[in-house]
Design a protein around this motif. Structure first.
Motif, PDB file in Angstrom:
ATOM      1  N   UNK A 164     -33.376  28.972  15.069  1.00 21.77           N
ATOM      2  CA  UNK A 164     -34.780  29.205  14.712  1.00 21.77           C
ATOM      3  C   UNK A 164     -35.719  28.533  15.704  1.00 21.77           C
ATOM      4  N   UNK A 165     -35.396  27.328  16.117  1.00 23.44           N
ATOM      5  CA  UNK A 165     -36.252  26.595  17.061  1.00 23.44           C
ATOM      6  C   UNK A 165     -36.514  27.388  18.337  1.00 23.44           C
ATOM      7  N   UNK A 166     -35.493  28.087  18.797  1.00 24.95           N
ATOM      8  CA  UNK A 166     -35.612  28.840  20.045  1.00 24.95           C
ATOM      9  C   UNK A 166     -36.493  30.078  19.901  1.00 24.95           C
ATOM     10  N   UNK A 167     -36.814  30.455  18.672  1.00 22.02           N
ATOM     11  CA  UNK A 167     -37.592  31.663  18.421  1.00 22.02           C
ATOM     12  C   UNK A 167     -39.057  31.379  18.147  1.00 22.02           C
ATOM     13  N   UNK A 168     -39.457  30.104  18.168  1.00 18.20           N
ATOM     14  CA  UNK A 168     -40.812  29.719  17.793  1.00 18.20           C
ATOM     15  C   UNK A 168     -41.702  29.581  19.026  1.00 18.20           C
ATOM     16  N   UNK A 169     -42.830  30.289  18.997  1.00 24.21           N
ATOM     17  CA  UNK A 169     -43.868  30.123  20.023  1.00 24.21           C
ATOM     18  C   UNK A 169     -44.975  29.191  19.545  1.00 24.21           C
ATOM     19  N   UNK A 170     -45.302  29.253  18.273  1.00 21.37           N
ATOM     20  CA  UNK A 170     -46.374  28.411  17.747  1.00 21.37           C
ATOM     21  C   UNK A 170     -46.272  28.256  16.249  1.00 21.37           C
ATOM     22  N   UNK A 171     -46.949  27.230  15.709  1.00 28.21           N
ATOM     23  CA  UNK A 171     -46.924  26.947  14.280  1.00 28.21           C
ATOM     24  C   UNK A 171     -48.315  26.607  13.769  1.00 28.21           C
ATOM     25  N   UNK A 172     -48.490  26.817  12.483  1.00 26.99           N
ATOM     26  CA  UNK A 172     -49.613  26.274  11.736  1.00 26.99           C
ATOM     27  C   UNK A 172     -49.003  25.337  10.692  1.00 26.99           C
ATOM     28  N   UNK A 173     -49.504  24.095  10.633  1.00 28.87           N
ATOM     29  CA  UNK A 173     -48.870  23.072   9.805  1.00 28.87           C
ATOM     30  C   UNK A 173     -49.930  22.279   9.051  1.00 28.87           C
ATOM     31  N   UNK A 174     -49.698  22.081   7.763  1.00 25.81           N
ATOM     32  CA  UNK A 174     -50.530  21.173   6.969  1.00 25.81           C
ATOM     33  C   UNK A 174     -49.880  19.796   7.002  1.00 25.81           C
ATOM     34  N   UNK A 175     -50.663  18.795   7.381  1.00 32.54           N
ATOM     35  CA  UNK A 175     -50.152  17.444   7.533  1.00 32.54           C
ATOM     36  C   UNK A 175     -50.221  16.678   6.219  1.00 32.54           C
ATOM     37  N   UNK A 176     -49.652  15.477   6.218  1.00 32.19           N
ATOM     38  CA  UNK A 176     -49.562  14.688   4.991  1.00 32.19           C
ATOM     39  C   UNK A 176     -50.915  14.296   4.433  1.00 32.19           C
ATOM     40  N   UNK A 177     -51.935  14.244   5.285  1.00 31.32           N
ATOM     41  CA  UNK A 177     -53.281  13.900   4.805  1.00 31.32           C
ATOM     42  C   UNK A 177     -54.115  15.127   4.475  1.00 31.32           C
ATOM     43  N   UNK A 179     -54.879  17.624   6.580  1.00 30.02           N
ATOM     44  CA  UNK A 179     -55.448  18.307   7.740  1.00 30.02           C
ATOM     45  C   UNK A 179     -54.526  19.447   8.164  1.00 30.02           C
ATOM     46  N   UNK A 180     -55.100  20.447   8.846  1.00 34.74           N
ATOM     47  CA  UNK A 180     -54.340  21.608   9.300  1.00 34.74           C
ATOM     48  C   UNK A 180     -54.283  21.603  10.816  1.00 34.74           C
ATOM     49  N   UNK A 181     -53.058  21.592  11.348  1.00 31.38           N
ATOM     50  CA  UNK A 181     -52.888  21.738  12.792  1.00 31.38           C
ATOM     51  C   UNK A 181     -52.674  23.215  13.096  1.00 31.38           C
ATOM     52  N   UNK A 182     -53.555  23.785  13.900  1.00 29.96           N
ATOM     53  CA  UNK A 182     -53.442  25.184  14.295  1.00 29.96           C
ATOM     54  C   UNK A 182     -52.848  25.255  15.688  1.00 29.96           C
ATOM     55  N   UNK A 183     -51.553  25.513  15.731  1.00 32.18           N
ATOM     56  CA  UNK A 183     -50.858  25.653  17.012  1.00 32.18           C
ATOM     57  C   UNK A 183     -50.224  27.017  17.149  1.00 32.18           C
ATOM     58  N   UNK A 184     -50.946  28.061  16.729  1.00 30.92           N
ATOM     59  CA  UNK A 184     -50.374  29.411  16.668  1.00 30.92           C
ATOM     60  C   UNK A 184     -50.546  30.207  17.954  1.00 30.92           C
ATOM     61  N   UNK A 185     -50.597  29.586  19.087  1.00 30.56           N
ATOM     62  CA  UNK A 185     -50.689  30.336  20.348  1.00 30.56           C
ATOM     63  C   UNK A 185     -49.386  31.079  20.616  1.00 30.56           C
ATOM     64  N   UNK A 186     -49.521  32.318  21.103  1.00 27.87           N
ATOM     65  CA  UNK A 186     -48.349  33.152  21.393  1.00 27.87           C
ATOM     66  C   UNK A 186     -48.021  33.099  22.880  1.00 27.87           C
ATOM     67  N   UNK A 187     -47.913  31.899  23.407  1.00 24.32           N
ATOM     68  CA  UNK A 187     -47.722  31.710  24.848  1.00 24.32           C
ATOM     69  C   UNK A 187     -46.272  31.361  25.160  1.00 24.32           C
ATOM     70  N   UNK A 188     -45.774  31.927  26.242  1.00 21.86           N
ATOM     71  CA  UNK A 188     -44.426  31.580  26.702  1.00 21.86           C
ATOM     72  C   UNK A 188     -44.451  30.303  27.543  1.00 21.86           C
ATOM     73  N   UNK A 189     -45.585  30.015  28.133  1.00 20.53           N
ATOM     74  CA  UNK A 189     -45.736  28.781  28.905  1.00 20.53           C
ATOM     75  C   UNK A 189     -46.999  28.073  28.435  1.00 20.53           C
ATOM     76  N   UNK A 190     -46.835  26.834  28.015  1.00 16.80           N
ATOM     77  CA  UNK A 190     -47.981  26.051  27.556  1.00 16.80           C
ATOM     78  C   UNK A 190     -47.619  24.582  27.719  1.00 16.80           C
ATOM     79  N   UNK A 191     -48.072  23.991  28.800  1.00 17.40           N
ATOM     80  CA  UNK A 191     -47.714  22.614  29.126  1.00 17.40           C
ATOM     81  C   UNK A 191     -48.863  21.651  28.857  1.00 17.40           C
ATOM     82  N   UNK A 192     -49.737  21.998  27.908  1.00 14.75           N
ATOM     83  CA  UNK A 192     -50.917  21.180  27.630  1.00 14.75           C
ATOM     84  C   UNK A 192     -50.568  20.071  26.641  1.00 14.75           C
TER      85      UNK A 192
END
Length: 484
Positions: A164-177, A179-192
């Protein structure tokens, strides 16, 4: 459970007001199916099962629980096998209402889905767009994609497409506090900066709650060929795999191993099955070749490779499916194996991985060690031979009481895991750690690595509210006894 900042009934009233009372279940009937996983090894308890319908509602729920200091255990299809989804207090946060298909991009070969879609629904959405989403296993019609990502699920196509890890480009995640992390970019390269998505894939809901994911798609194979092969030994199976990988390269999309006892169980207890070969063999392999071209290319390649292996003495007998229906019937022999084991009594299960060069040696040594420890024990090692993952299952001796056999789980863990460690393998290949392997991880992990895991947990979830006590423990509390 930690001391609540305000009473649980106030928390439940707050959640009911925001989500609707029908989505905050406290009745025994509403709770029952959420307190036990598929194997039934643990039975938990919870204040409520809460089912938000949007990411914003998940975030609201998490903020409210954080304020109340009430633990949260996320669940999808609840098909886990290691106790990771069983709650022990707090609330169960069901993600099953998050079922929206957000986007499909065939050109970019990506799909964005919410965590509550079943794996089969993601497969179907990809197929409707003319593409392939390859993550697949027996429970993919029930398992939710969020749970598959949270446990870094493997399955039947890892050899060709990865976990599954190898199939993920981006995620949206609700944190313990909350807050929502929006990391849903559909990029094959993202070194930021740091690649944060990999913190959450495989974390079993202990670091954050995955609410959506952008996933990789692939071109659909236009032809496949499936073969079922009889072999003299696990060593021969390993040699056959090496030959097929060399001859077919990426066209080899599956190589599944079964022992003689495994096939015997399937034929004895399975429905709509028949012997694939005329004789009996000590080992079997189900192999699949795929091609991007229509026609008979895959079948011709498989026939040629198996003929060469037979001439070399590696293969004793083989059959190749002549139609899609026959291919499915061969696959069914492998897919039924986890289910039919139940008919033979108790099964002590190990989900391990080994370097490919040590895999056959492990099967021989671990089987001999376990049989010497308990005469009459029936090893049934099977699984994803091509990626080094073996489900090293041990079936109880005939006539032994099931509960007495299962009480020896820890004893056989020590035997099997000691051999895995010595051969530089892993005690958790694709099912995760959960509760059942938590103490084994603490015993076997590199001390520095274990310290880093605990530091990450403490940094992202300082109050230990997210699936507490699973994977790595921040307290000295022992896990619940095994089994129920």
């Amino acid at each position: 459970m930690t001391d609540a900042a305000f009473p649980p009934d106030r928390l439940l009233a707050t959640l009911s007001e925001r989500l609707g009372a029908r989505y905050v279940r406290t009745d025994p009937e509403g709770l029952a199916s959420h307190l036990v996983e598929a194997r039934g090894l643990y039975r938990g308890d919870a204040l409520a099962v809460v089912a938000p319908g949007t990411t914003e509602e998940v975030a609201f729920t998490m903020r409210a629980c954080a304020e109340a200091r009430v633990p949260v255990v996320a669940q999808g299809g609840n098909t886990g096998l290691v106790g990771g989804g069983v709650p022990f207090g707090g609330i169960v946060l069901s993600l099953n209402r998050l079922t929206r298909l957000r986007a499909v991009d065939p050109l970019g070969a990506s799909i964005t889905v919410e965590a509550g879609m079943t794996v089969a629904e993601v497969q179907a959405a990809a197929d409707a767009a003319g593409m392939l989403f390859p993550l697949a296993w027996a429970a993919d019609g029930t398992a939710r994609i969020g749970g598959g990502l949270a446990t870094n699920a493997g399955g039947l196509a890892v050899l060709a497409y990865g976990n599954a890890r190898d199939l993920v480009l981006g995620l949206e995640v609700v944190l313990a506090d909350g807050r929502v992390w929006n990391g849903l970019k559909a990029l094959r390269k993202n070194n930021a900066g740091y690649d944060l998505k990999h913190l959450f894939v495989g974390s079993e809901g202990t670091l954050g709650l995955i609410t959506a994911a952008t996933l990789k798609l692939f071109p659909k194979p236009l032809s496949k060929s499936v073969g079922f092969v009889g072999l003299p030994s696990a060593q021969a199976a390993l040699a056959l795999f090496a030959r097929l990988r060399s001859g077919a390269d990426r066209g080899l999309t599956a190589f599944e191993y079964m022992p003689r006892f495994g096939l015997e169980m399937v034929l004895r207890h399975g429905t709509d099955v028949r012997p694939p070969l005329a004789g009996s063999h000590d080992a079997y392999a189900l192999v699949e070749l795929s091609s991007p071209h229509p026609g008979s290319e895959a079948r011709a390649a498989l026939e040629g490779l198996l003929s060469e292996a037979m001439e070399a003495g590696l293969v004793q007998d083989a059959v190749i499916g002549g139609s899609a229906a026959q291919d499915a019937a061969l696959w069914r022999l492998r897919e039924l194996l986890p289910e039919v084991q139940k008919a033979e009594g108790g099964s002590i299960k190990h989900d391990v991985s080994l370097p490919l060069s040590r895999l056959a040696d492990f099967l021989d040594e671990a089987s001999a060690a376990c049989e010497a420890e308990m005469p009459g024990l029936r090893p049934c090692p099977f699984g994803h031979f091509g990626d080094g993952n073996i489900h090293f299952n041990l079936t109880q001796p005939v006539g032994m009481e099931k509960a007495a056999f299962l009480s020896q789980w820890s004893r056989f863990n020590r035997i099997v895991h000691a051999i895995v460690e010595r051969m530089d393998g892993s005690i958790a290949a694709e099912h995760g750690i959960g509760l059942i392997k938590r103490d084994e991880l603490a015993r076997t992990a590199d001390p520095v690595g274990l310290d880093l895991m605990r530091r990450l947990k403490a940094a992202l979830d300082p109050r230990d509210l997210l699936n507490p006590g699973k994977v790595v423990a921040l307290s000295d509390d022992p896990p619940p006894a095994l089994p129920v």
